[in-house]
Each structure stands twice: as C-alpha cells, then as structure tokens.
Design a protein around this motif. Structure first.
Motif, PDB file in Angstrom:
ATOM      1  N   LEU A 104       0.830  -1.197   0.000  1.00  0.00           N
ATOM      2  CA  LEU A 104       0.000   0.000   0.000  1.00  0.00           C
ATOM      3  C   LEU A 104       0.868   1.253   0.000  1.00  0.00           C
ATOM      4  O   LEU A 104       1.946   1.277   0.596  1.00  0.00           O
ATOM      5  CB  LEU A 104      -0.924   0.019   1.213  1.00  0.00           C
ATOM      6  N   ASN A 105       0.356   2.279  -0.644  1.00  0.00           N
ATOM      7  CA  ASN A 105       1.066   3.560  -0.694  1.00  0.00           C
ATOM      8  C   ASN A 105       0.631   4.413   0.495  1.00  0.00           C
ATOM      9  O   ASN A 105      -0.177   4.004   1.317  1.00  0.00           O
ATOM     10  CB  ASN A 105       0.751   4.269  -2.018  1.00  0.00           C
ATOM     11  N   ASN A 106       1.199   5.598   0.594  1.00  0.00           N
ATOM     12  CA  ASN A 106       0.814   6.536   1.647  1.00  0.00           C
ATOM     13  C   ASN A 106      -0.673   6.855   1.524  1.00  0.00           C
ATOM     14  O   ASN A 106      -1.102   7.501   0.564  1.00  0.00           O
ATOM     15  CB  ASN A 106       1.651   7.812   1.511  1.00  0.00           C
ATOM     16  N   ALA A 107      -1.469   6.378   2.481  1.00  0.00           N
ATOM     17  CA  ALA A 107      -2.918   6.482   2.334  1.00  0.00           C
ATOM     18  C   ALA A 107      -3.599   6.410   3.692  1.00  0.00           C
ATOM     19  O   ALA A 107      -3.024   5.937   4.677  1.00  0.00           O
ATOM     20  CB  ALA A 107      -3.435   5.345   1.436  1.00  0.00           C
ATOM     21  N   TYR A 108      -4.858   6.884   3.733  1.00  0.00           N
ATOM     22  CA  TYR A 108      -5.725   6.627   4.875  1.00  0.00           C
ATOM     23  C   TYR A 108      -6.414   5.284   4.647  1.00  0.00           C
ATOM     24  O   TYR A 108      -6.982   5.048   3.579  1.00  0.00           O
ATOM     25  CB  TYR A 108      -6.779   7.722   5.028  1.00  0.00           C
ATOM     26  N   LEU A 109      -6.342   4.414   5.653  1.00  0.00           N
ATOM     27  CA  LEU A 109      -6.995   3.102   5.571  1.00  0.00           C
ATOM     28  C   LEU A 109      -8.080   3.024   6.635  1.00  0.00           C
ATOM     29  O   LEU A 109      -7.805   3.155   7.831  1.00  0.00           O
ATOM     30  CB  LEU A 109      -5.969   1.978   5.765  1.00  0.00           C
ATOM     31  N   SER A 110      -9.308   2.824   6.207  1.00  0.00           N
ATOM     32  CA  SER A 110     -10.436   2.756   7.130  1.00  0.00           C
ATOM     33  C   SER A 110     -10.743   1.304   7.482  1.00  0.00           C
ATOM     34  O   SER A 110     -10.732   0.428   6.615  1.00  0.00           O
ATOM     35  CB  SER A 110     -11.667   3.409   6.500  1.00  0.00           C
ATOM     36  N   PHE A 111     -11.004   1.060   8.773  1.00  0.00           N
ATOM     37  CA  PHE A 111     -11.451  -0.258   9.230  1.00  0.00           C
ATOM     38  C   PHE A 111     -12.611  -0.042  10.192  1.00  0.00           C
ATOM     39  O   PHE A 111     -12.849   1.073  10.665  1.00  0.00           O
ATOM     40  CB  PHE A 111     -10.308  -1.020   9.920  1.00  0.00           C
ATOM     41  N   PHE A 112     -13.334  -1.114  10.476  1.00  0.00           N
ATOM     42  CA  PHE A 112     -14.576  -0.979  11.225  1.00  0.00           C
ATOM     43  C   PHE A 112     -14.523  -1.751  12.540  1.00  0.00           C
ATOM     44  O   PHE A 112     -13.832  -2.763  12.655  1.00  0.00           O
ATOM     45  CB  PHE A 112     -15.752  -1.452  10.364  1.00  0.00           C
ATOM     46  N   ILE A 113     -15.261  -1.231  13.509  1.00  0.00           N
ATOM     47  CA  ILE A 113     -15.300  -1.830  14.846  1.00  0.00           C
ATOM     48  C   ILE A 113     -16.724  -2.303  15.117  1.00  0.00           C
ATOM     49  O   ILE A 113     -17.657  -1.520  14.982  1.00  0.00           O
ATOM     50  CB  ILE A 113     -14.880  -0.801  15.913  1.00  0.00           C
ATOM     51  N   PRO A 114     -16.868  -3.611  15.475  1.00  0.00           N
ATOM     52  CA  PRO A 114     -15.838  -4.623  15.725  1.00  0.00           C
ATOM     53  C   PRO A 114     -15.445  -5.363  14.445  1.00  0.00           C
ATOM     54  O   PRO A 114     -16.209  -5.407  13.496  1.00  0.00           O
ATOM     55  CB  PRO A 114     -16.555  -5.580  16.697  1.00  0.00           C
ATOM     56  N   ASP A 115     -14.240  -5.962  14.477  1.00  0.00           N
ATOM     57  CA  ASP A 115     -13.787  -6.787  13.362  1.00  0.00           C
ATOM     58  C   ASP A 115     -12.672  -7.717  13.855  1.00  0.00           C
ATOM     59  O   ASP A 115     -12.314  -7.717  15.032  1.00  0.00           O
ATOM     60  CB  ASP A 115     -13.319  -5.929  12.191  1.00  0.00           C
ATOM     61  N   TYR A 116     -12.137  -8.490  12.932  1.00  0.00           N
ATOM     62  CA  TYR A 116     -11.173  -9.568  13.198  1.00  0.00           C
ATOM     63  C   TYR A 116      -9.954  -9.067  13.981  1.00  0.00           C
ATOM     64  O   TYR A 116      -9.322  -8.078  13.601  1.00  0.00           O
ATOM     65  CB  TYR A 116     -10.769 -10.166  11.862  1.00  0.00           C
ATOM     66  N   THR A 117      -9.601  -9.779  15.049  1.00  0.00           N
ATOM     67  CA  THR A 117      -8.573  -9.310  15.984  1.00  0.00           C
ATOM     68  C   THR A 117      -7.197  -9.125  15.345  1.00  0.00           C
ATOM     69  O   THR A 117      -6.469  -8.204  15.716  1.00  0.00           O
ATOM     70  CB  THR A 117      -8.438 -10.282  17.163  1.00  0.00           C
ATOM     71  N   ALA A 118      -6.815  -9.980  14.409  1.00  0.00           N
ATOM     72  CA  ALA A 118      -5.462  -9.896  13.845  1.00  0.00           C
ATOM     73  C   ALA A 118      -5.252  -8.633  13.018  1.00  0.00           C
ATOM     74  O   ALA A 118      -4.105  -8.241  12.780  1.00  0.00           O
ATOM     75  CB  ALA A 118      -5.149 -11.133  12.999  1.00  0.00           C
ATOM     76  N   TYR A 119      -6.336  -7.979  12.560  1.00  0.00           N
ATOM     77  CA  TYR A 119      -6.161  -6.712  11.860  1.00  0.00           C
ATOM     78  C   TYR A 119      -5.427  -5.715  12.751  1.00  0.00           C
ATOM     79  O   TYR A 119      -4.679  -4.862  12.277  1.00  0.00           O
ATOM     80  CB  TYR A 119      -7.516  -6.093  11.493  1.00  0.00           C
ATOM     81  N   ASN A 120      -5.680  -5.817  14.056  1.00  0.00           N
ATOM     82  CA  ASN A 120      -5.095  -4.864  14.991  1.00  0.00           C
ATOM     83  C   ASN A 120      -3.575  -4.851  14.900  1.00  0.00           C
ATOM     84  O   ASN A 120      -2.940  -3.797  14.817  1.00  0.00           O
ATOM     85  CB  ASN A 120      -5.536  -5.226  16.411  1.00  0.00           C
ATOM     86  N   GLU A 121      -2.969  -6.048  14.927  1.00  0.00           N
ATOM     87  CA  GLU A 121      -1.511  -6.146  14.877  1.00  0.00           C
ATOM     88  C   GLU A 121      -0.979  -5.713  13.519  1.00  0.00           C
ATOM     89  O   GLU A 121       0.019  -5.011  13.407  1.00  0.00           O
ATOM     90  CB  GLU A 121      -1.073  -7.584  15.193  1.00  0.00           C
ATOM     91  N   MET A 122      -1.673  -6.140  12.448  1.00  0.00           N
ATOM     92  CA  MET A 122      -1.220  -5.775  11.109  1.00  0.00           C
ATOM     93  C   MET A 122      -1.259  -4.262  10.910  1.00  0.00           C
ATOM     94  O   MET A 122      -0.321  -3.659  10.386  1.00  0.00           O
ATOM     95  CB  MET A 122      -2.114  -6.471  10.067  1.00  0.00           C
ATOM     96  N   LEU A 123      -2.355  -3.635  11.372  1.00  0.00           N
ATOM     97  CA  LEU A 123      -2.487  -2.191  11.195  1.00  0.00           C
ATOM     98  C   LEU A 123      -1.455  -1.417  12.004  1.00  0.00           C
ATOM     99  O   LEU A 123      -1.079  -0.302  11.645  1.00  0.00           O
ATOM    100  CB  LEU A 123      -3.901  -1.748  11.596  1.00  0.00           C
TER     101      LEU A 123
END
Length: 456
Positions: free
Chosen positions: A146-165
C-alpha cells in the motif's frame, strides 16, 4: 452501577490487569529491543490464560469456544474426506514460486469464474491470483504494497487486523464504529462517508467476524459501486462458505460477483482452505485481484514469508473443482446451521437476547450487559468461564485499537464476548454447559431452568 464504581472494580479485576500488562509497552525490557506488547492476538492471549488454568493438561475436558477454527474431522455428513497422506513430487522439494504454483493459481481463478463470473465478459486468470501461506500472510503482503494512504477499518472486526495495522507506517489507520442498534450492519452510506473524507483503502471482513453478519445482494453491489475508481476495497471473505441466508444449497457469497473488470476494479479478495475447507493447518490461502496488484503482492512474499508449502499447494488443486466445491459447501452450511440453531436455543433459554440472528460464520457475538456486575463484561465473563473449563474471547479484542490510542473503558465492545460454534459437537456442548454453570453460580439463570445436556 455507577460509572466510577464500575471503573474502580475493573481496575482491580485480575483479567483487566493482565490485559493491560500484555498490551502496554514497557520502557525497560529484560531483552533489549523487545516489545512484548506486540506478541499476541486476542485468541492467543485467551489460550495462554487457559494454559495457566490447566487447559494443556487435559484439553479433552474443556469446552474451547474461543478458537476461530472449524472442526476438522471427516465426520460431517456428505462432506468429502480430506487427504490423510500426500504424494510429494521431487519438484516440490525445490523453492516454490512466492506467488504460488501455476496449476493452483489457475484452479482458484477457474473456481471464481464458475461461482461468480458466469456470463460476464471479464474473467479471472492465473495472473489475478497469488497463493499465500494463510490469511494473515495475505493481509501483511497487501499492507506492504500500500502507498501513503488513509486506511479505514470498522469496529468490531477480526482481531489480527489490529496487529497488522499497527506494524506498518506506509498508511494511516482510521477507525470507524458500526452501530450496535442495527446489528453492526455495514451500510453503503457508511462507505460513502469514508470515501468522502478522503479514505483511499477500506479493509473489512465479509461475512463479518465476530458478529456473524453478511453484506450481500444490492447492498454489496452499492458498496462496490461507491468504491469503484475512488477507493481500494480489501475484502476478507474467509467465511464465505458459511452462508445460512438461503436454503443451505452450497451457494457462497463474494464481492467477485459485482466486479466489473477484474483488472481495473480495485478489489482485493482474501480466502483459502482454512475455514470453508476446514484445513487451518495447511496454511494455503489466496489473494484475488487486479494483475498489477497481484504482481506486487506476489513479489513481496520473497522478503516477507517465502511463499506457501508446495506439496500442500499440489494437494489443494483437485479440491477446487467447482461442482465438488458446491456440494462441500452445502454439507458445511447444513451442518453448521444446525449447530448455530442449537447454540442460540440453549443461550436463549439462559436469558441471553439476540436482536439479530447471525446469518453466516460460526460465531455468536454475545451481549453480557444484562448479567450481574462480576460477569457483565467480556474479561470478567472470560475469567469465570475458565473456572468451568470453558474458553471464550472477550469482546475487547475486537475493538481494533492500533497503537493503543484509546482507553479500555471506552470500548463499545466491553460488554460482549465472541463464542464459536466451530468445534465438534461434544466440545460445543461442554462449552455451553459450562456457560450455564457460570450463570447458575452467579444466580443469573431464569427461575427453574436446568437444561445442561449430555455431552456425547
């Protein structure tokens, strides 16, 4: 209970203290350079606490409703038996292509064309598929390109996204809370708001972990139309086979149905053998998307993970024949819908309420807010469940909070836990019986209820 009293009680609660210790970086470490707060996801943390409570000594006595994996035994009626041996070719001893072997990439493309691209001019080819060693590896590869960008995610969602983000600095994560009152539905209006405020990448699971909800039909099509040409959509579809919306006839759901041009639409789809083929130990997954994206995702595997195991890739190819896959999905849906209905009935008898019935995955997003103080939050409920040899995942872990910017007590997921009906029947009944004992111990059962069942 007054808010100040609740906060004071939770600050003195053992599981809350342990949670904070695990997720707060310390200024001094025994090992220079180590940050142990990066070490575990929600499921790993809960399993480690279960080990401390004796889970490793006799796991067969426990109701593990925390693990995000389906039963793997060849006992589901009408499902095909999985391989028990592998014919390992001499060529598979070599390093494999980091984007996956060609025959498996072709098989995945052909499966998507048969399931979702019938009658459409634009079709997937092997160049639209990268094979990756599991879903997390796929997410990390995507994040790396990914390039320099805003990435939106939603709550609640999959726990492993937390570490990746939290690992990558080439994008800025933007949390967005979904509305509890309508079952955390992902409305097109919400997506439009994200795009209008300059978000260039959206990451979400569909079907959704942990709520068991699905975005489908015209709603999904509208989301795709909003994103087209304006935003890259990363869709985690690992639970696409667990679809209880219709007749459980093997129909699966994917945003691939609404892609107009497979090489133009900025849509990346993650899926694999882990969930719907019930092979989490094989670590065979894939990313499907535009050729240019897939080329980059394939290449970065050379420095991130080295690629997937070649013998297992070879063994996966015959499993992806479209007619066979549909029959497998029908068997899966019928079996897991029966388990879902059993769990909802048992929990409903115990006094739990469900505003909306989950129509996918194998998870129940369990509202604890009506329970006594000690067990009305996910961490407290988890602690009491351990005493009855039951594992659940506290809802706090699904409040994705990269860099720990928000306080635990402000979480909208605080009074929830995730319960999995993925395990086999006897394990599932052990877990539900244990939850009933927890409620009985805290005088939280409806008067006269005694539904504890034989586990076999």
């Amino acid at each position: 209970m007054l808010a100040a009293t609740a906060i004071d009680t939770e600050r003195r609660s053992t599981p809350h203290i342990r949670f904070r210790e695990a997720h707060t970086a310390k200024p001094q470490h025994k090992h220079p350079g180590l940050d142990p707060s990066k070490a575990s996801t929600g499921v790993v943390w809960t399993t480690e606490r279960a080990y401390e409570a004796g889970f490793l000594d006799c796991p067969e006595e426990w109701g593990n409703l925390g693990q995000g994996a389906p039963e793997v035994e060849d006992t589901i009626p009408n499902a095909f038996n999985k391989p028990t041996t592998l014919d390992i070719s001499v060529s598979s001893r070599e390093y494999g292509p980091v984007a996956g072997i060609m025959p498996l990439r072709k098989a995945v493309a052909e499966l998507y064309n048969a399931q979702y691209r019938e009658g459409k001019a634009s079709k997937y080819t092997w160049e639209n598929v990268a094979i990756v060693p599991g879903g997390r590896a796929g997410l990390i590869r995507i994040a790396a390109v990914l390039n320099n960008a805003y990435l939106s995610f939603f709550i609640p969602d999959y726990t492993a996204y937390n570490e990746m983000l939290g690992l990558f600095k080439n994008f800025q994560e933007v949390p967005t809370l979904l509305d509890e009152s309508d079952g955390y539905d992902l409305h097109p209006e919400k997506i439009k708001e994200e795009v209008q405020r300059g978000v260039q990448v959206i990451l979400t699971s569909n079907p959704r972990n942990p709520t068991g909800r699905t975005v489908k039909g015209e709603q999904l099509k509208e989301i795709m139309d909003i994103c087209r040409g304006r935003c890259t959509l990363i869709m985690d579809e690992f639970y696409s086979g667990y679809n209880y919306c219709g007749k459980c006839d093997g129909t699966t759901l994917s945003c691939a149905s609404y892609v107009e041009d497979v090489d133009v639409d900025d849509v990346l789809i993650l899926d694999g053998l882990t969930k719907k083929f019930r092979l989490p130990g094989w670590r065979i997954a894939w990313v499907v998307g535009p050729k240019e994206f897939i080329k980059a995702i394939g290449s970065c595997g050379s420095y991130l993970d080295g690629g997937s195991n070649v013998p297992f890739q070879e063994a996966a190819i015959p499993m992806l024949e479209p007619t066979s896959v549909k029959a497998e999905m029908a068997a899966l849906q019928q079996h897991f819908k029966e388990k879902r209905d059993y769990v909802l009935k048992r929990l409903g008898d115990m006094g739990f309420k469900f505003k909306i019935i989950p129509d996918a995955t194998f998870y129940i997003w369990l509202d604890l807010s009506h329970l006594p103080e000690r067990i009305q939050n996910g961490l407290g409920f988890f602690e009491e469940c351990l005493k009855e040899k039951v594992i659940v995942v506290p809802g706090i872990f699904f409040d994705l909070n990269p860099q720990s910017r928000r306080d635990l007590f402000d979480s909208p997921c605080h009074h929830y836990c995730r319960l999995s009906y993925g395990p086999k029947w006897d394990t599932l009944k052990k877990g539900i019986n244990g939850i009933e004992r927890v409620l009985k111990k805290h005088n939280a059962l409806p008067a006269g209820l005694s539904t504890e069942e034989e586990e076999k």
